[in-house]
Design a protein around this motif. Sequence first.
Motif, PDB file in Angstrom:
ATOM      1  N   ARG A 174       7.549  -3.467   4.280  1.00  0.00           N
ATOM      2  CA  ARG A 174       7.263  -2.887   5.753  1.00  0.00           C
ATOM      3  C   ARG A 174       5.878  -2.397   5.728  1.00  0.00           C
ATOM      4  O   ARG A 174       5.485  -1.872   7.031  1.00  0.00           O
ATOM      5  CB  ARG A 174       8.295  -1.946   5.955  1.00  0.00           C
ATOM      6  CG  ARG A 174       9.777  -2.350   6.151  1.00  0.00           C
ATOM      7  CD  ARG A 174      10.755  -1.339   6.430  1.00  0.00           C
ATOM      8  NE  ARG A 174      11.979  -1.645   6.445  1.00  0.00           N
ATOM      9  CZ  ARG A 174      12.509  -1.976   7.295  1.00  0.00           C
ATOM     10  NH1 ARG A 174      11.825  -2.206   8.487  1.00  0.00           N
ATOM     11  NH2 ARG A 174      13.960  -2.576   7.306  1.00  0.00           N
ATOM     12  N   GLY A 175       4.959  -2.334   4.943  1.00  0.00           N
ATOM     13  CA  GLY A 175       3.732  -1.535   4.976  1.00  0.00           C
ATOM     14  C   GLY A 175       3.403  -0.007   4.788  1.00  0.00           C
ATOM     15  O   GLY A 175       2.722   0.718   5.390  1.00  0.00           O
ATOM     16  N   GLU A 176       4.848   0.471   4.349  1.00  0.00           N
ATOM     17  CA  GLU A 176       4.745   1.849   4.328  1.00  0.00           C
ATOM     18  C   GLU A 176       4.793   2.627   2.718  1.00  0.00           C
ATOM     19  O   GLU A 176       5.224   3.590   2.742  1.00  0.00           O
ATOM     20  CB  GLU A 176       6.240   2.317   5.012  1.00  0.00           C
ATOM     21  CG  GLU A 176       6.266   1.723   6.384  1.00  0.00           C
ATOM     22  CD  GLU A 176       7.601   2.022   7.050  1.00  0.00           C
ATOM     23  OE1 GLU A 176       8.632   2.489   6.156  1.00  0.00           O
ATOM     24  OE2 GLU A 176       7.825   1.681   8.258  1.00  0.00           O
ATOM     25  N   MET A 177       4.519   1.778   1.926  1.00  0.00           N
ATOM     26  CA  MET A 177       4.662   2.185   0.348  1.00  0.00           C
ATOM     27  C   MET A 177       3.529   3.122   0.118  1.00  0.00           C
ATOM     28  O   MET A 177       2.102   2.719   0.669  1.00  0.00           O
ATOM     29  CB  MET A 177       4.597   1.267  -0.639  1.00  0.00           C
ATOM     30  CG  MET A 177       4.767   1.483  -1.919  1.00  0.00           C
ATOM     31  SD  MET A 177       4.979  -0.028  -3.207  1.00  0.00           S
ATOM     32  CE  MET A 177       5.146   0.946  -4.808  1.00  0.00           C
ATOM     33  N   HIS A 178       3.652   4.302  -0.589  1.00  0.00           N
ATOM     34  CA  HIS A 178       2.563   5.117  -0.892  1.00  0.00           C
ATOM     35  C   HIS A 178       2.624   5.290  -2.420  1.00  0.00           C
ATOM     36  O   HIS A 178       3.685   5.419  -3.020  1.00  0.00           O
ATOM     37  CB  HIS A 178       2.814   6.576  -0.212  1.00  0.00           C
ATOM     38  CG  HIS A 178       2.759   6.456   1.150  1.00  0.00           C
ATOM     39  ND1 HIS A 178       3.128   6.062   2.212  1.00  0.00           N
ATOM     40  CD2 HIS A 178       1.299   7.022   1.677  1.00  0.00           C
ATOM     41  CE1 HIS A 178       2.674   6.144   3.366  1.00  0.00           C
ATOM     42  NE2 HIS A 178       1.547   6.704   3.408  1.00  0.00           N
ATOM     43  N   VAL A 179       1.577   5.553  -2.934  1.00  0.00           N
ATOM     44  CA  VAL A 179       1.237   6.005  -4.589  1.00  0.00           C
ATOM     45  C   VAL A 179       0.688   7.389  -4.251  1.00  0.00           C
ATOM     46  O   VAL A 179      -0.563   7.254  -3.920  1.00  0.00           O
ATOM     47  CB  VAL A 179       0.533   4.829  -5.334  1.00  0.00           C
ATOM     48  CG1 VAL A 179       0.528   5.385  -6.714  1.00  0.00           C
ATOM     49  CG2 VAL A 179       1.359   3.372  -5.307  1.00  0.00           C
ATOM     50  N   GLY A 180       1.301   8.346  -4.669  1.00  0.00           N
ATOM     51  CA  GLY A 180       0.671   9.775  -4.090  1.00  0.00           C
ATOM     52  C   GLY A 180       0.830   9.864  -2.729  1.00  0.00           C
ATOM     53  O   GLY A 180       1.478   9.516  -1.876  1.00  0.00           O
ATOM     54  N   GLU A 181      -0.622  10.041  -2.383  1.00  0.00           N
ATOM     55  CA  GLU A 181      -0.952  10.325  -0.794  1.00  0.00           C
ATOM     56  C   GLU A 181      -1.510   8.898  -0.265  1.00  0.00           C
ATOM     57  O   GLU A 181      -1.874   8.782   0.836  1.00  0.00           O
ATOM     58  CB  GLU A 181      -1.875  11.495  -0.865  1.00  0.00           C
ATOM     59  CG  GLU A 181      -1.528  12.847  -1.156  1.00  0.00           C
ATOM     60  CD  GLU A 181      -0.417  13.140  -0.318  1.00  0.00           C
ATOM     61  OE1 GLU A 181      -0.184  12.929   0.869  1.00  0.00           O
ATOM     62  OE2 GLU A 181       0.536  13.639  -1.059  1.00  0.00           O
ATOM     63  N   ARG A 182      -1.754   7.935  -1.249  1.00  0.00           N
ATOM     64  CA  ARG A 182      -2.338   6.661  -0.720  1.00  0.00           C
ATOM     65  C   ARG A 182      -1.410   5.595  -0.336  1.00  0.00           C
ATOM     66  O   ARG A 182      -0.527   5.251  -0.787  1.00  0.00           O
ATOM     67  CB  ARG A 182      -3.299   6.052  -2.060  1.00  0.00           C
ATOM     68  CG  ARG A 182      -4.483   6.769  -2.328  1.00  0.00           C
ATOM     69  CD  ARG A 182      -5.418   6.226  -3.198  1.00  0.00           C
ATOM     70  NE  ARG A 182      -5.804   4.975  -2.639  1.00  0.00           N
ATOM     71  CZ  ARG A 182      -6.601   4.051  -3.282  1.00  0.00           C
ATOM     72  NH1 ARG A 182      -7.165   4.229  -4.577  1.00  0.00           N
ATOM     73  NH2 ARG A 182      -7.170   3.077  -2.791  1.00  0.00           N
ATOM     74  N   ALA A 235       1.041  -3.646  -5.743  1.00  0.00           N
ATOM     75  CA  ALA A 235       0.607  -2.376  -5.390  1.00  0.00           C
ATOM     76  C   ALA A 235      -0.525  -2.045  -6.135  1.00  0.00           C
ATOM     77  O   ALA A 235      -1.685  -1.369  -5.816  1.00  0.00           O
ATOM     78  CB  ALA A 235       1.584  -1.089  -5.412  1.00  0.00           C
ATOM     79  N   ALA A 236      -0.523  -2.031  -7.554  1.00  0.00           N
ATOM     80  CA  ALA A 236      -1.597  -1.631  -8.400  1.00  0.00           C
ATOM     81  C   ALA A 236      -2.868  -2.548  -7.999  1.00  0.00           C
ATOM     82  O   ALA A 236      -3.937  -2.058  -8.235  1.00  0.00           O
ATOM     83  CB  ALA A 236      -1.258  -1.766  -9.914  1.00  0.00           C
ATOM     84  N   ILE A 237      -2.748  -3.818  -7.947  1.00  0.00           N
ATOM     85  CA  ILE A 237      -3.713  -4.582  -7.702  1.00  0.00           C
ATOM     86  C   ILE A 237      -4.309  -4.319  -6.215  1.00  0.00           C
ATOM     87  O   ILE A 237      -5.526  -4.561  -5.805  1.00  0.00           O
ATOM     88  CB  ILE A 237      -3.391  -6.165  -7.658  1.00  0.00           C
ATOM     89  CG1 ILE A 237      -2.976  -6.310  -9.126  1.00  0.00           C
ATOM     90  CG2 ILE A 237      -4.497  -7.119  -7.289  1.00  0.00           C
ATOM     91  CD1 ILE A 237      -2.341  -7.703  -9.415  1.00  0.00           C
ATOM     92  N   ALA A 238      -3.366  -4.067  -5.195  1.00  0.00           N
ATOM     93  CA  ALA A 238      -4.017  -3.531  -3.906  1.00  0.00           C
ATOM     94  C   ALA A 238      -4.907  -2.360  -3.983  1.00  0.00           C
ATOM     95  O   ALA A 238      -5.829  -2.418  -3.256  1.00  0.00           O
ATOM     96  CB  ALA A 238      -2.673  -3.516  -2.774  1.00  0.00           C
TER      97      ALA A 238
END
Length: 420
Positions: free
Chosen positions: A331-339, A194-197
Amino acid sequence: MLYSFLEMSRAAMMPWRAAANMTRQSLRSPLHPAFDTLAGRTTAAAADLFESLTRYYGKPEWELSPVLVNDQPVDVVTDTVWSKPFCSLLHFKRDRAALAKARGVKVTELKDRSVLIVAPMSGHHATLLRGTVEAFLPDHEVYITDWTDARKVAVNDGRFDLGDYVLYVREMITALGDNPHVVAVCQPGPPTLAAIALMAEDEDPKRPSSMTFMGSPIDARKSPTVPNKLAEERPYEWFRDNLIQTVPAVYPGAMRRVYPGFLQLTGFINMNFERHVDAHWDFFQHMVEGDGDSADRHRQFYDEYLSVMDLTEEFYLQTIHEVFQAHTLARGEMHVGERLVRPETITDVALLTVEGENDDISGIGQTQAAHTLCSNLPESLRLDHVQPGVGHYGVFNGRRFREEIAPKMKAFMAEHDKGA
């Protein structure tokens, strides 16, 4: 209450531990009449076993031996280069003068690639990856995340959840500043991806050269193991109501809500209970027989294995929900904050996945799922490796890791190094 009861039990055991220590020390003195008798060795071994089973195991030291470069020893010291309340970034600094001499070059010509090892925050300390670090030290600048035991972080320092973990990893990659190679071992796979994305979507010039995921639950739906099934069978509320404890007043993090390390360790041991019982029986036998080398190997392993740390409530519960129940990244649904996390935006960070054939924690396919998520990554930047004959820990430690996996990782990094 369980946490407080454990601390009271430890306090109550102190006189017994003191007695056991005195017994074993006196019986191992050549001046004792029972020294080197079967009765004396047996009693001393029993006292030693009692002491090891009742001891509080603190955070282990790294204690790295000098690394051999062209058969010449090069000293290594540990230096903290970045720090926040819940993590420090450690650099294993090699003696550059000795390193240059061993290679027959000038100090100014030393330009090894940087490798950031993202250690698991799942109960054990980063020292569990000592073997991983040692494998890269001869020819890389090695850094590792040293996550802080939650019971040692004051409540005033705030919360730490899965999103914070992602942002910490991104900050540490950025702090290195030289397009490092990132290696995520087990648990940190999803948040590291997620961080690298996020870095890729932002076209961050400091994004890594490559990313390697080892035995990681990128998609825990693939080949579910016993831990995966437990997480899915129990409702979220069960984990919240039964596994979260309050840190007692004896620690700096008093009143912080945590998932205690001793509960995680109980789960690890129960997965292979008979094996651990047999190991301690063998330890007892080795001490009775005077086999000090075998007893020392047992101590070294369990000094590390039994040393555990607490996780914050919010990080643990979010990991259970997002990684093992809702599978939000897969599933393509992970969020970090609002992103929204979008792995498909990664187009130029080489991807290596490593799995163990006999892994009973992250089954075959869970790590490989990273290739599916990084759908716009060219085939020339991908590699998947399944190591025959190893379990979960063999993926990042042991003989086959040193002789087969690590060389493959180094070759992959050399091929895709942006600073080459």
